[in-house]
Design an enzyme around this catalytic site. Structure first.
Site, PDB file in Angstrom:
ATOM      1  N   HIS A 131     -34.498  -6.153  53.948  1.00 43.95           N
ATOM      2  CA  HIS A 131     -34.428  -5.818  52.400  1.00 43.95           C
ATOM      3  C   HIS A 131     -35.390  -6.189  51.768  1.00 43.95           C
ATOM      4  O   HIS A 131     -35.956  -7.136  52.089  1.00 43.95           O
ATOM      5  CB  HIS A 131     -33.034  -6.492  52.218  1.00 43.95           C
ATOM      6  CG  HIS A 131     -32.662  -5.843  50.933  1.00 43.95           C
ATOM      7  ND1 HIS A 131     -33.117  -6.318  49.652  1.00 43.95           N
ATOM      8  CD2 HIS A 131     -31.537  -5.126  50.527  1.00 43.95           C
ATOM      9  CE1 HIS A 131     -32.456  -5.842  48.533  1.00 43.95           C
ATOM     10  NE2 HIS A 131     -31.682  -4.887  49.023  1.00 43.95           N
ATOM     11  N   ASP A 208     -31.143 -13.911  56.072  1.00 45.67           N
ATOM     12  CA  ASP A 208     -30.531 -13.269  54.987  1.00 45.67           C
ATOM     13  C   ASP A 208     -28.994 -12.897  55.592  1.00 45.67           C
ATOM     14  O   ASP A 208     -29.012 -11.807  56.254  1.00 45.67           O
ATOM     15  CB  ASP A 208     -31.409 -12.018  54.524  1.00 45.67           C
ATOM     16  CG  ASP A 208     -30.618 -10.978  53.731  1.00 45.67           C
ATOM     17  OD1 ASP A 208     -29.511 -11.194  53.170  1.00 45.67           O
ATOM     18  OD2 ASP A 208     -31.026 -10.132  53.353  1.00 45.67           O
ATOM     19  N   GLN A 211     -25.092  -9.279  54.482  1.00 57.44           N
ATOM     20  CA  GLN A 211     -24.202  -8.263  55.074  1.00 57.44           C
ATOM     21  C   GLN A 211     -23.130  -8.954  56.260  1.00 57.44           C
ATOM     22  O   GLN A 211     -22.062  -8.639  56.708  1.00 57.44           O
ATOM     23  CB  GLN A 211     -24.725  -7.209  55.716  1.00 57.44           C
ATOM     24  CG  GLN A 211     -25.603  -6.262  54.761  1.00 57.44           C
ATOM     25  CD  GLN A 211     -24.938  -5.659  53.661  1.00 57.44           C
ATOM     26  OE1 GLN A 211     -23.661  -5.531  53.901  1.00 57.44           O
ATOM     27  NE2 GLN A 211     -25.285  -5.368  52.443  1.00 57.44           N
ATOM     28  N   LYS A 234     -20.896  -8.943  47.586  1.00 57.59           N
ATOM     29  CA  LYS A 234     -20.508  -8.314  48.674  1.00 57.59           C
ATOM     30  C   LYS A 234     -19.436  -8.809  49.768  1.00 57.59           C
ATOM     31  O   LYS A 234     -19.309  -8.481  50.527  1.00 57.59           O
ATOM     32  CB  LYS A 234     -22.022  -8.228  49.582  1.00 57.59           C
ATOM     33  CG  LYS A 234     -23.053  -7.497  48.868  1.00 57.59           C
ATOM     34  CD  LYS A 234     -24.247  -7.407  49.861  1.00 57.59           C
ATOM     35  CE  LYS A 234     -25.494  -7.355  49.064  1.00 57.59           C
ATOM     36  NZ  LYS A 234     -25.730  -5.658  48.684  1.00 57.59           N
ATOM     37  N   CYS A 371     -33.316  -0.086  49.579  1.00 61.67           N
ATOM     38  CA  CYS A 371     -34.206  -1.336  49.429  1.00 61.67           C
ATOM     39  C   CYS A 371     -34.819  -1.916  50.742  1.00 61.67           C
ATOM     40  O   CYS A 371     -34.965  -2.858  50.999  1.00 61.67           O
ATOM     41  CB  CYS A 371     -33.723  -2.395  48.506  1.00 61.67           C
ATOM     42  SG  CYS A 371     -33.160  -2.119  46.897  1.00 61.67           S
TER      43      CYS A 371
END
Length: 414
Positions: A131, A208, A211, A234, A371
């Protein structure tokens, strides 16, 4: 708000209809909304809405500064929320820094640890599927320090190629920064191996986890990474709040980034001394309401069960991939076992056009570069259509999506 009120936030029973707990999943006329954009932001369960309204209303006061009872109660609730987040990721509270989201968390690492530890000649390894929030901060750091950036390729099915990473890594690499789960492809990183490779050359590993946090049970010390970031919105929580986890010894070595109240020990015009981590990185009045909402979201998700969430979304993603694979006019991206996310392209139809027509059918997907423009270039497309699932979705959303695709085909005369 007492610690007990945070720990005893409204619970959810897995025997109930999960969709009914999300007001945002229904239109004003009472019809269901086919929301398939959870990878961008998740809808909020009523338990989280109630917790944030209560925190904004009858419980509201500032934290850490008041001598009056409500401020003390809200402070207890705020710090209980930090412990709640720490427990959720298998960490201790002194390792959890509240930020405005994962993007700010990565920028914090770049502007503190990165500035202190990286110099010209050092290297950072990213991957093709990252991302923008895990690309641009490192490019900005490159402009300041002269550090170089390398890009790890992907396997044919859209996984980060760790064999290639092993061949690329050298002692000059000081940081590896990868996504746990791709926001476009739904592919899942083997963090254990990534950590072994990074640490094998003396590099730190940043993950990261935006998700992954809503779908995968986390234990920071078992994973083996050095930094981990995620966002609440999220995770069925509010916007404007996220967290950075880092090893305690690393946090203590990092200088402050933002200056102001709450992050200090003593201020004089001659010299200021700073608080210990994590307070050192939380200048100003914190995101009080949002933090309480994040804790409520974690309570709610824990009651449902991350194993339930992962399996529910895995089944839906597999079904949609199977349905789309039957069409000769659809290109699927990512691995067959993608987790909760399905990206695809409909031949001869721009994803924006598909998204617009689907919206008329009451179905919301994401259409664009997500993104992740370098990944789009790698895939050979300018954009993809992306359907991403949450706990509130069911097979009726897939049926509505497929019906909308058929209508799109008729409109385009193909």
């Amino acid at each position: 708000m007492s610690e007990a009120r945070v720990d005893n936030a409204e619970r959810v029973s897995t025997s109930t209809d999960l969709r009914s707990q999300f007001p945002g999943m229904w239109n004003l006329d009472g019809s269901p909304w086919g929301y398939l954009d959870t990878a961008a932001t998740a809808q909020k369960p009523q338990a989280v809405i109630d917790a944030t309204v209560r925190a904004m209303g009858v419980d509201y006061a500032t934290v850490h500064r008041g001598v009056y009872a409500r401020s003390a109660e809200m402070t207890l609730g705020f710090e209980a929320a930090r412990r709640r987040v720490a427990a959720f990721v298998g960490a201790t509270e002194d390792e959890v820094v509240f930020t405005r989201g994962a993007t700010e968390a990565i920028n914090l690492v770049a502007n503190t640890w990165g500035v202190e530890n990286l110099k010209a000649g050092d290297r950072i390894l990213l991957s093709t599927l990252e991302h923008h929030s895990n690309i641009v901060p490192w490019q900005l750091l490159r402009e300041r320090t002269g550090v170089e950036i390398d890009v790890c390729p992907l396997t044919q099915d859209g996984q980060i190629d760790l064999d290639a990473a092993a061949a690329m890594l050298t002692p000059a690499h000081k940081l590896v920064a990868f996504a746990h789960v791709s926001n476009v492809l739904g592919s899942v990183l083997d963090i254990g191996r990534a950590a072994e490779l990074a640490h094998g050359v003396g590099a730190k590993l940043l993950i990261d986890g935006c998700q992954a946090a809503p779908r995968i049970k986390l234990n920071m010390h078992a994973l083996g990474c050095d930094f981990y970031v995620f966002s609440a919105h999220k995770l069925y929580g509010p916007t404007g709040i996220g967290a950075l986890w880092a090893r305690a010894e690393i946090l203590e070595s990092m200088p402050p980034w933002h200056g102001g109240g709450a992050m200090i020990e003593k201020v004089t015009f001659e010299q200021t001394t700073y608080a210990s981590a994590p307070q050192r990185f939380e200048a100003g009045t914190p995101m009080i309401i949002e933090t309480i909402g994040l804790a409520a979201a974690i309570d709610w998700l824990d009651q449902v069960g991350l194993d339930v969430a992962q399996e529910h979304e895995r089944v839906l993603a597999a079904k949609l991939r199977d349905e789309l694979s039957r069409r000769n006019d659809v290109t699927l991206f990512g691995p067959a076992d993608s987790i909760g996310i399905v990206s695809f392209a409909l031949d001869g139809v721009h994803p924006h056009d598909l998204g617009t027509i689907l919206d008329e059918e009451g179905v919301a997907i994401r259409a664009g570069h997500h993104c992740a423009q370098p990944l789009m270039e790698h895939l050979g497309v300018s954009a993809t259509a992306r359907a991403s699932f949450g706990l509130y979705n069911d097979e009726s959303d897939i049926e509505a999506l497929l019906k909308g695709i058929e209508r799109t085909r008729r409109i385009f005369g193909q």
